[in-house]
Design an enzyme around this catalytic site. Sequence first.
Site, PDB file in Angstrom:
ATOM      1  N   TYR A  94      30.781  31.027 162.218  1.00  9.76           N
ATOM      2  CA  TYR A  94      32.083  31.056 162.885  1.00  9.76           C
ATOM      3  C   TYR A  94      32.325  32.379 163.614  1.00  9.76           C
ATOM      4  CZ  TYR A  94      33.044  26.893 160.098  1.00  9.76           C
ATOM      5  OH  TYR A  94      32.981  25.644 159.528  1.00  9.76           O
ATOM      6  N   LYS A 149      20.277  26.006 153.458  1.00  4.56           N
ATOM      7  CA  LYS A 149      19.242  25.117 153.996  1.00  4.56           C
ATOM      8  C   LYS A 149      18.004  25.988 154.235  1.00  4.56           C
ATOM      9  CE  LYS A 149      19.687  21.384 155.734  1.00  4.56           C
ATOM     10  NZ  LYS A 149      19.125  20.087 155.242  1.00  4.56           N
ATOM     11  N   ASP A 199      22.905  19.905 151.847  1.00  5.03           N
ATOM     12  CA  ASP A 199      23.108  18.454 152.028  1.00  5.03           C
ATOM     13  C   ASP A 199      22.976  17.722 150.694  1.00  5.03           C
ATOM     14  OD1 ASP A 199      20.452  19.264 152.123  1.00  5.03           O
ATOM     15  OD2 ASP A 199      19.809  17.671 153.482  1.00  5.03           O
ATOM     16  N   ASP A 234      32.862  25.519 153.862  1.00  6.71           N
ATOM     17  CA  ASP A 234      33.974  24.804 154.495  1.00  6.71           C
ATOM     18  C   ASP A 234      33.852  23.307 154.205  1.00  6.71           C
ATOM     19  OD1 ASP A 234      36.101  24.228 156.100  1.00  6.71           O
ATOM     20  OD2 ASP A 234      35.183  24.863 157.985  1.00  6.71           O
ATOM     21  N   ASP A 284      36.028  21.057 151.181  1.00  4.94           N
ATOM     22  CA  ASP A 284      36.883  19.920 151.539  1.00  4.94           C
ATOM     23  C   ASP A 284      36.432  18.662 150.805  1.00  4.94           C
ATOM     24  OD1 ASP A 284      38.442  21.426 153.187  1.00  4.94           O
ATOM     25  OD2 ASP A 284      38.344  20.040 154.883  1.00  4.94           O
TER      26      ASP A 284
END
Length: 370
Positions: free
Chosen positions: A143, A194, A227, A251, A255
């Site tokens: 970000y 990852k 993942d 993030d 959620d």
Amino acid sequence: MPANKRLLVLPGDGIGPEVMREVRRVIDWMEHRQRARFEIEEGLVGGAALDAEGTPCSDKTVASARQADAVLFGSVGGPKWDSLPFDQRPELGILRLRKELGLFANLRPAIVLDPLVDASSLKPEIVRGLDIIIVRESTGGIYFGEPRGVHTDANGKRIGIDTEVYSEDEIARVARVAFDLARKRRNKVTSTEKANVMQSGRLWRAVVTEIHKAEFADVELEHMYADNAAMQLCSRPKQFDVILASNLFGDVLSDLAAALTGSLGMLPSATLGAVGADGRRHALYEPIHGSAPDIAGRGVANPCAQILSFAMLLRWSFGMEEDAQLIERAVERVLAGGMRTADIMQPGMARISTAVMGESVVRELGKLSA
Ligand code: NAD
């Protein structure tokens, strides 16, 4: 009576001031019972600050935040300010505070309270008793990384670019927060990245492993691809204790974890900075939800996330574990008694307003501490 504790309270916009009022009720109760004394400064942030001061977070508010022991934040934003240019949006208020105070570790608990087990999107047996926490790096990564932007290539085609950048120091400091936290819980950290396809992920895994070996070998460490972590959160969420993640993966995973608990109106968060030379640590506490303009001003918002954010503040900024637990138990008992704000309403329960929820929590606090 403990010494004064300096709080900066920033209610913000929409339902922010409504739910913050209920926290003040809890604070009044604590002071009346002489459990603690607070020195409270209240300020403007977000759209309210834009209207009054021409900026979503003034220099004065930043200075007050620096001086405070902790910041209790409501939420910002709303349709009134939606058409403003990007660099004048109310949401910049919280971003400025995070940046100026160096708040790099975002902590989001995902707890399924027994009375709300049916509110989850998953089967009760999968989520009953769930108590996990996600530690998300919140000032670095994709970000903020450069280069970023939308460019046009030699063929006139647009290219969107974001860059994931992490230094080893950024990874190490957030990893330490996760390990520290795990020691106070069930002593397990699952670090996600990852590393199979991202260079920054390889570094993330290497640094977390080094910090673990050198400083936290007593804590169980597991590495998991992000993942797979998303899939595991949906299938066997109770295997986790503390999940450590980058800004981007945190993030998404936080959620997802929030959805497991079923209600936005119940979820608190904390964002912590580094411990300074004087032993102080900047920290900001806020509910996960936004300013909910669709229900603002109607007295129906759920104040529990804001009240539970205050409980986190007591725990993390003042080491008041007993008082934090007291507030958490009071909230749970109100729900167990069948009281519900509209967002968590279930058949057979009593629908109550924001104010009645606050009053009921205070009533339970009184009973629990009698
Ligand atoms: P939101 O969280 O405000 O609302 C989503 C839905 O959940 C709405 O239907 C709302 O009524 C409901 N809801 C949220 N909190 C609730 C509560 N305590 N009790 C009962 N119901 C509740 O998200 P949104 O609608 O996407 O955003 C609204 C505004 O809030 C936007 O301007 C957004 O930018 C801002 N926002 C601010 C923050 C923040 O201040 N940190 C975070 C998220 C969104």
